[in-house]
Enzyme design. Structure first.
Site, mmCIF file in Angstrom:
data_model
loop_
_atom_site.group_PDB
_atom_site.id
_atom_site.type_symbol
_atom_site.label_atom_id
_atom_site.label_comp_id
_atom_site.label_asym_id
_atom_site.label_seq_id
_atom_site.Cartn_x
_atom_site.Cartn_y
_atom_site.Cartn_z
ATOM 1 N N LYS A 54 -4.905 6.936 -5.514
ATOM 2 C CA LYS A 54 -4.288 7.985 -5.174
ATOM 3 C C LYS A 54 -5.348 9.293 -5.512
ATOM 4 C CE LYS A 54 -0.048 6.072 -5.731
ATOM 5 N NZ LYS A 54 1.472 5.960 -6.428
ATOM 6 N N GLN A 98 4.451 7.552 -11.615
ATOM 7 C CA GLN A 98 4.187 6.419 -11.242
ATOM 8 C C GLN A 98 4.976 5.281 -11.721
ATOM 9 O OE1 GLN A 98 1.482 5.462 -9.236
ATOM 10 N NE2 GLN A 98 2.466 3.482 -9.367
ATOM 11 N N ASP A 121 6.629 12.210 -3.710
ATOM 12 C CA ASP A 121 7.046 10.684 -3.449
ATOM 13 C C ASP A 121 8.385 10.822 -2.530
ATOM 14 O OD1 ASP A 121 5.484 8.925 -4.264
ATOM 15 O OD2 ASP A 121 6.217 8.589 -6.299
HETATM 16 C C1 BQF Z 1 -4.500 -1.679 0.739
HETATM 17 C C2 BQF Z 1 3.094 -0.050 -5.098
HETATM 18 C C3 BQF Z 1 4.317 -1.871 -5.688
HETATM 19 C C4 BQF Z 1 4.805 -1.353 -6.710
HETATM 20 C C5 BQF Z 1 4.360 -0.157 -7.017
HETATM 21 C C6 BQF Z 1 -4.169 0.504 -0.475
HETATM 22 C C7 BQF Z 1 -2.228 0.818 -2.249
HETATM 23 C C8 BQF Z 1 -1.992 -0.487 -1.959
HETATM 24 C C9 BQF Z 1 -2.670 -1.399 -1.057
HETATM 25 C C10 BQF Z 1 -1.424 1.834 -3.023
HETATM 26 C C11 BQF Z 1 1.960 0.478 -4.130
HETATM 27 C C12 BQF Z 1 1.471 0.066 -2.995
HETATM 28 C C13 BQF Z 1 1.560 1.722 -4.620
HETATM 29 C C14 BQF Z 1 -3.860 -0.951 -0.276
HETATM 30 C C15 BQF Z 1 0.439 2.492 -3.959
HETATM 31 C C16 BQF Z 1 0.724 1.030 -2.273
HETATM 32 O O1 BQF Z 1 -5.745 -1.320 0.807
HETATM 33 O O2 BQF Z 1 -3.801 -2.547 1.258
HETATM 34 C C17 BQF Z 1 -3.403 1.328 -1.401
HETATM 35 O O3 BQF Z 1 -2.280 2.307 -3.988
HETATM 36 N N1 BQF Z 1 -0.331 1.902 -3.110
HETATM 37 C C18 BQF Z 1 2.220 2.378 -5.909
HETATM 38 O O4 BQF Z 1 1.639 3.598 -6.386
HETATM 39 O O5 BQF Z 1 3.020 1.812 -6.700
HETATM 40 C C19 BQF Z 1 3.511 0.504 -6.271
HETATM 41 C C20 BQF Z 1 3.447 -1.400 -4.573
#
Ligand code: BQF
Length: 297
Positions: A54, A98, A121
């Site tokens: 992010k 987060q 969010d």
């Molecule tokens: C990619 C998330 C589960 C629990 C808490 C790029 C992200 C992920 C994958 C990413 C996720 C999942 C985020 C890819 C944010 C998505 O290249 O495939 C970016 O940063 N995400 C989160 O903040 O909390 C989570 C999944």
């Protein structure tokens, strides 16, 4: 049939380019640069990786950002008082706590303590409620990102049978709401499956569009879907892999190799839905800075 790939990495890069231009125009017009405040409680390595993604995107689009850290022993009182100070800080446009939080903290209470006008969010009940009645709102980033993919690839949802596997507050539920509303976005007939669904195959087999956010590797296999289905795999699971230098690899909730022969469209993991989620966070942060959703007068 062999599925066409839905390239979330590519689409997110294009969307971020547009957001970067919008941010520059906003700043050139004499406004303060948008500012996203991130709050990390504890130091879960996956959370750290997501925050890094992010933060990197913020710098790509010209949004200022800072991450505050609190120990995983922090009390709900202390955490909420930090959030209150962010709510009251006019230099902060967007607040992101987060998730997941340590188990002694209620994410409902914490999310509700965020000013809904800074809830980039889209998890605050005010924003969730407005989503479900088609009012302007901060849309939950993952469903919003999936809809951007439908738009980019001209994948119609109107009148289709959409099946959502997983009913979380973050993905499954808002996705099902957006798919099912008849006045905006989806206009699909929508089924939600969750852990109490007795036989998910009787639902998935009739899906024109299958959105899977269950957090279970290989949950969806080719024999559970019909020819020509659109597969949107939201799962991000770390599984052990000695051949990778990190010692793990990321896989979705779907058996990609068998499904790609049967689907018309499919998202990969990584590089599918994940990058779109982060791009939509950038979009929401700019909307918060511009006070587009909640105008001041
Ligand atoms: C990619 C998330 C589960 C629990 C808490 C790029 C992200 C992920 C994958 C990413 C996720 C999942 C985020 C890819 C944010 C998505 O290249 O495939 C970016 O940063 N995400 C989160 O903040 O909390 C989570 C999944």
């Amino acid at each position: 049939m062999s599925a066409q790939l839905i390239d979330g990495k590519k689409v997110s890069t294009e969307i971020k380019k547009q957001i970067r231009e919008d941010v520059e125009n906003w700043v050139l017009a004499g406004n303060r640069r948008p500012f996203l405040k991130v709050l990390q409680v504890g130091n879960d390595p996956a959370s750290t990786a997501y925050i890094r993604a992010k933060t990197r995107s913020c710098s790509e689009v010209g949004i200022d950002t800072d991450t505050a850290h609190l120990p995983d022993t922090v009390s709900a009182r202390e955490l909420k008082s930090v959030i209150r100070s962010f709510n009251n800080d006019d230099s902060i446009d967007g607040i992101l706590v987060q998730l997941p939080l340590p188990s002694h903290l209620s994410s409902h209470d914490v999310i509700e303590s965020i000013d809904h006008r800074k809830d980039v969010d889209g998890f605050h009940p005010m924003n969730v409620g407005r989503l479900s009645v088609d009012q302007p709102t901060f849309k939950s980033c993952t469903p919003a990102g999936i809809f951007e993919l439908f738009k980019y690839y001209s994948i119609p949802t109107k009148g289709k049978h959409a099946v959502v596997v997983g009913a979380s507050n973050i993905v499954g539920t808002p996705m099902a709401v957006m798919l099912s509303r008849e006045n905006s976005s989806g206009k699909a007939t929508t089924t939600i499956c969750h852990k109490f669904t007795r036989d998910i195959t009787i639902h998935t087999i009739t899906a024109d569009i299958l959105v899977v956010a269950a957090g279970q590797p290989n949950l969806i296999k080719a024999e559970m879907v019909k020819e020509g289905v659109v597969i949107i795999d939201v799962g991000i699971n770390r599984i052990a892999d000695e051949t990778s230098e990190k010692g793990y690899k990321l896989v979705g909730d779907c058996d990609f190799d068998s499904l790609k022969k049967k689907a018309s469209w499919i998202t990969p993991v990584p590089g599918g839905v994940g990058p779109m989620t982060v791009a939509m966070l950038m979009k929401n942060t700019l909307l918060a800075a511009k006070k587009s959703i909640y105008p001041e007068e």
